[in-house]
Design an enzyme around this catalytic site. Sequence first.
Site, PDB file in Angstrom:
ATOM      1  N   ASN A  42       0.891  -1.286  -0.017  1.00 29.27           N
ATOM      2  CA  ASN A  42      -0.117  -0.060   0.108  1.00 29.27           C
ATOM      3  C   ASN A  42       0.840   1.281  -0.064  1.00 29.27           C
ATOM      4  O   ASN A  42       1.402   1.504   1.067  1.00 29.27           O
ATOM      5  CB  ASN A  42      -1.058  -0.111   1.372  1.00 29.27           C
ATOM      6  CG  ASN A  42      -1.769   1.219   1.445  1.00 29.27           C
ATOM      7  OD1 ASN A  42      -1.693   1.898   0.608  1.00 29.27           O
ATOM      8  ND2 ASN A  42      -2.329   1.599   2.650  1.00 29.27           N
ATOM      9  N   LYS A  90       0.023   4.227  -0.229  1.00 26.74           N
ATOM     10  CA  LYS A  90      -0.471   5.577   0.445  1.00 26.74           C
ATOM     11  C   LYS A  90      -0.483   6.494  -0.510  1.00 26.74           C
ATOM     12  O   LYS A  90      -0.626   6.455  -1.719  1.00 26.74           O
ATOM     13  CB  LYS A  90       0.042   5.848   1.929  1.00 26.74           C
ATOM     14  CG  LYS A  90      -0.077   4.516   2.777  1.00 26.74           C
ATOM     15  CD  LYS A  90       0.277   4.748   3.907  1.00 26.74           C
ATOM     16  CE  LYS A  90      -0.025   3.393   4.809  1.00 26.74           C
ATOM     17  NZ  LYS A  90       0.218   3.569   6.313  1.00 26.74           N
ATOM     18  N   HIS A  99      -9.183   1.980   5.403  1.00 23.15           N
ATOM     19  CA  HIS A  99      -8.066   1.996   6.152  1.00 23.15           C
ATOM     20  C   HIS A  99      -7.998   2.813   7.339  1.00 23.15           C
ATOM     21  O   HIS A  99      -8.655   3.876   7.302  1.00 23.15           O
ATOM     22  CB  HIS A  99      -6.975   2.320   4.975  1.00 23.15           C
ATOM     23  CG  HIS A  99      -5.703   2.330   5.702  1.00 23.15           C
ATOM     24  ND1 HIS A  99      -5.098   3.164   6.477  1.00 23.15           N
ATOM     25  CD2 HIS A  99      -4.447   1.317   5.297  1.00 23.15           C
ATOM     26  CE1 HIS A  99      -3.716   2.817   6.902  1.00 23.15           C
ATOM     27  NE2 HIS A  99      -3.619   1.619   6.408  1.00 23.15           N
ATOM     28  N   GLU A 151      -6.290   5.016   8.235  1.00 24.93           N
ATOM     29  CA  GLU A 151      -6.083   6.571   7.995  1.00 24.93           C
ATOM     30  C   GLU A 151      -7.148   7.340   7.277  1.00 24.93           C
ATOM     31  O   GLU A 151      -7.164   8.423   7.553  1.00 24.93           O
ATOM     32  CB  GLU A 151      -4.718   6.719   6.914  1.00 24.93           C
ATOM     33  CG  GLU A 151      -3.389   6.205   7.715  1.00 24.93           C
ATOM     34  CD  GLU A 151      -2.381   5.640   6.911  1.00 24.93           C
ATOM     35  OE1 GLU A 151      -2.268   5.671   5.529  1.00 24.93           O
ATOM     36  OE2 GLU A 151      -1.202   5.058   7.383  1.00 24.93           O
ATOM     37  N   GLU A 195      -4.877  -4.409  11.165  1.00 25.02           N
ATOM     38  CA  GLU A 195      -3.812  -3.270  11.309  1.00 25.02           C
ATOM     39  C   GLU A 195      -3.953  -2.647  12.598  1.00 25.02           C
ATOM     40  O   GLU A 195      -4.709  -1.441  12.598  1.00 25.02           O
ATOM     41  CB  GLU A 195      -3.843  -2.331  10.041  1.00 25.02           C
ATOM     42  CG  GLU A 195      -3.445  -3.253   8.780  1.00 25.02           C
ATOM     43  CD  GLU A 195      -3.012  -2.055   7.687  1.00 25.02           C
ATOM     44  OE1 GLU A 195      -2.045  -2.501   7.188  1.00 25.02           O
ATOM     45  OE2 GLU A 195      -3.676  -0.870   7.376  1.00 25.02           O
ATOM     46  N   GLY A 203       3.453   2.590  10.668  1.00 29.92           N
ATOM     47  CA  GLY A 203       4.245   3.561  10.661  1.00 29.92           C
ATOM     48  C   GLY A 203       5.144   4.115  11.661  1.00 29.92           C
ATOM     49  O   GLY A 203       5.723   4.974  11.955  1.00 29.92           O
ATOM     50  N   SER A 257       3.917  -2.009  10.232  1.00 27.06           N
ATOM     51  CA  SER A 257       5.600  -2.000  10.314  1.00 27.06           C
ATOM     52  C   SER A 257       6.092  -3.474   9.949  1.00 27.06           C
ATOM     53  O   SER A 257       6.837  -3.968  10.496  1.00 27.06           O
ATOM     54  CB  SER A 257       6.033  -1.643  11.796  1.00 27.06           C
ATOM     55  OG  SER A 257       5.772  -0.342  11.990  1.00 27.06           O
TER      56      SER A 257
HETATM   57  P1  13P Z   1       3.548   0.689   7.574  1.00 27.38           P
HETATM   58  O1  13P Z   1       3.699  -0.757   7.025  1.00 27.38           O
HETATM   59  O2  13P Z   1       4.337   1.764   6.955  1.00 27.38           O
HETATM   60  O3  13P Z   1       3.194   0.455   9.383  1.00 27.38           O
HETATM   61  O4  13P Z   1       1.909   0.740   7.174  1.00 27.38           O
HETATM   62  C1  13P Z   1       0.975  -0.135   7.303  1.00 27.38           C
HETATM   63  C2  13P Z   1      -0.172   0.338   6.585  1.00 27.38           C
HETATM   64  O5  13P Z   1      -1.025   1.056   6.999  1.00 27.38           O
HETATM   65  C3  13P Z   1      -0.542  -0.642   5.513  1.00 27.38           C
HETATM   66  O6  13P Z   1      -1.881  -0.482   5.068  1.00 27.38           O
END
Ligand code: 13P
Length: 248
Positions: free
Chosen positions: A8, A10, A94, A96, A166, A172, A211
């Site tokens: 992903n 983003k 997601h 976010e 997640e 992150g 992560s």
């Molecule tokens: P990270 O791998 O950067 O922690 O992000 C995970 C994520 O949100 C994947 O959708």
Amino acid sequence: MRPLIIGNWKMHLTVSDALAYARTLLPRLAAAGGREIALAPPFTALSPIAPLLKGSPILLAAQNLFWEDEGPYTGEISGPMLQEVGVTYVLVAHSERRRHLEETDRAAARKVVAAMRCGLKPVLCVGEDEADRAAGLAQTVVRAQLARGLEGVAPGEAARLQVAYEPVWAIGTGKAATPAQAAEMHALIRKELAGLFREGGSAVRILYGGSVTPANVDELMRTPGVDGALVGGASLKADEFARIAAYR
Ligand code: 13P
């Protein structure tokens, strides 16, 4: 069940970055046999990258969709539009989007249903935040997100569904869930899916995200109940993502 690894991106990488990435990644994927690999670039890069991925083992995923097929919904992108450019998987809700765009479980459910209707394979994202976990509410939160976010999905459709666990505190932060934490939540999700879809629930792949890196992917993918990975930051570099896809 075939493991599924999704990168992903983003809100990262322009069209030209995406094309360069695909050219670097494709020759490095030799060791990824037996798994499904997908990339979720921003909308702008979906169509340009599609011809490069055609005939390769990499499928296209979208990061979001709207629940109507067309209409006066400025700024939104529909399932049929994603279908047309060759998208297979679509992320839904997601964390976010839940956080920055106030996306609700009700919106998630409408999007999951729309994705199914359009022949796409939805990936419903769930996960508790740090405060929920500290308060002992992680399981309650995830259970509610599943029940509400999957409202309207028939047991016969469950085979097209994936769930991504997640935990928000792992996204992150470099602080992935431990295998024990992941195993515990994946088992709970599997149980909830069985409650919602009976036998159909066993066909749903449950991905872990938060992560995931080349350093921890082997252990995470060996964790009981982990059927795949949803990778953010580490998917932005083609060589890191190739190593993750080739987990052993
Ligand atoms: P990270 O791998 O950067 O922690 O992000 C995970 C994520 O949100 C994947 O959708």
